[in-house]
Design an enzyme around this catalytic site. Sequence first.
Site, mmCIF file in Angstrom:
data_model
loop_
_atom_site.group_PDB
_atom_site.id
_atom_site.type_symbol
_atom_site.label_atom_id
_atom_site.label_comp_id
_atom_site.label_asym_id
_atom_site.label_seq_id
_atom_site.Cartn_x
_atom_site.Cartn_y
_atom_site.Cartn_z
ATOM 1 N N SER A 192 0.797 -1.227 0.000
ATOM 2 C CA SER A 192 0.000 0.000 0.000
ATOM 3 C C SER A 192 0.831 1.278 0.000
ATOM 4 O O SER A 192 0.327 2.333 -0.352
ATOM 5 C CB SER A 192 -0.974 0.016 1.181
ATOM 6 O OG SER A 192 -0.289 0.229 2.394
ATOM 7 N N LYS B 43 0.810 4.318 7.151
ATOM 8 C CA LYS B 43 0.040 5.146 6.216
ATOM 9 C C LYS B 43 0.597 6.565 6.228
ATOM 10 O O LYS B 43 1.367 6.952 7.101
ATOM 11 C CB LYS B 43 -1.446 5.199 6.599
ATOM 12 C CG LYS B 43 -2.145 3.857 6.598
ATOM 13 C CD LYS B 43 -2.212 3.247 5.220
ATOM 14 C CE LYS B 43 -2.790 1.834 5.286
ATOM 15 N NZ LYS B 43 -2.567 1.084 4.080
#
Length: 147
Positions: free
Chosen positions: A11, A53
């Site tokens: 990701s 993230k």
Amino acid sequence: MWWLTRVRSHSMTPTLTDGQFVLTRPLRPTHAVGRGDLVVLDSPVEPDQHVVKRVVGLPGEKVTFDAGQVSIDGRPLPEPYASRSVFRGNYQVPAGEYLVLGDNRDVSSDSRSWSRPYVPRASLRGRLVRRGAVSSRLPATWSGRAN
């Protein structure tokens, strides 16, 4: 005390790769969190797991996604680190919470796909310490506010 965080997904590609270890420092309640910071947070979908993230939306901001362009309070956000996405949507980030995304947008499980999209400040455990990662905040000339 600082620790090593292992990236466990694609990701954050190309910024970070699956299996990569990155030095992480604690993010204490008194530490500021800025747009562009790469953070380790409690996973909202997997108990007792952490994910990496990028902070995109700060408390009180309206974040808009329109076919690859992210805007903050109506102003386009430059994101040279992120892949373009077909996602569309609007989010109003509550006080004390953050909107976080993966850099590899169309494969990332992040605020856009979680049942509770906003991450409380208390869930942010650490900030990655990596050349290009911590320093990837936006230039001071980008105010983040619409004119």
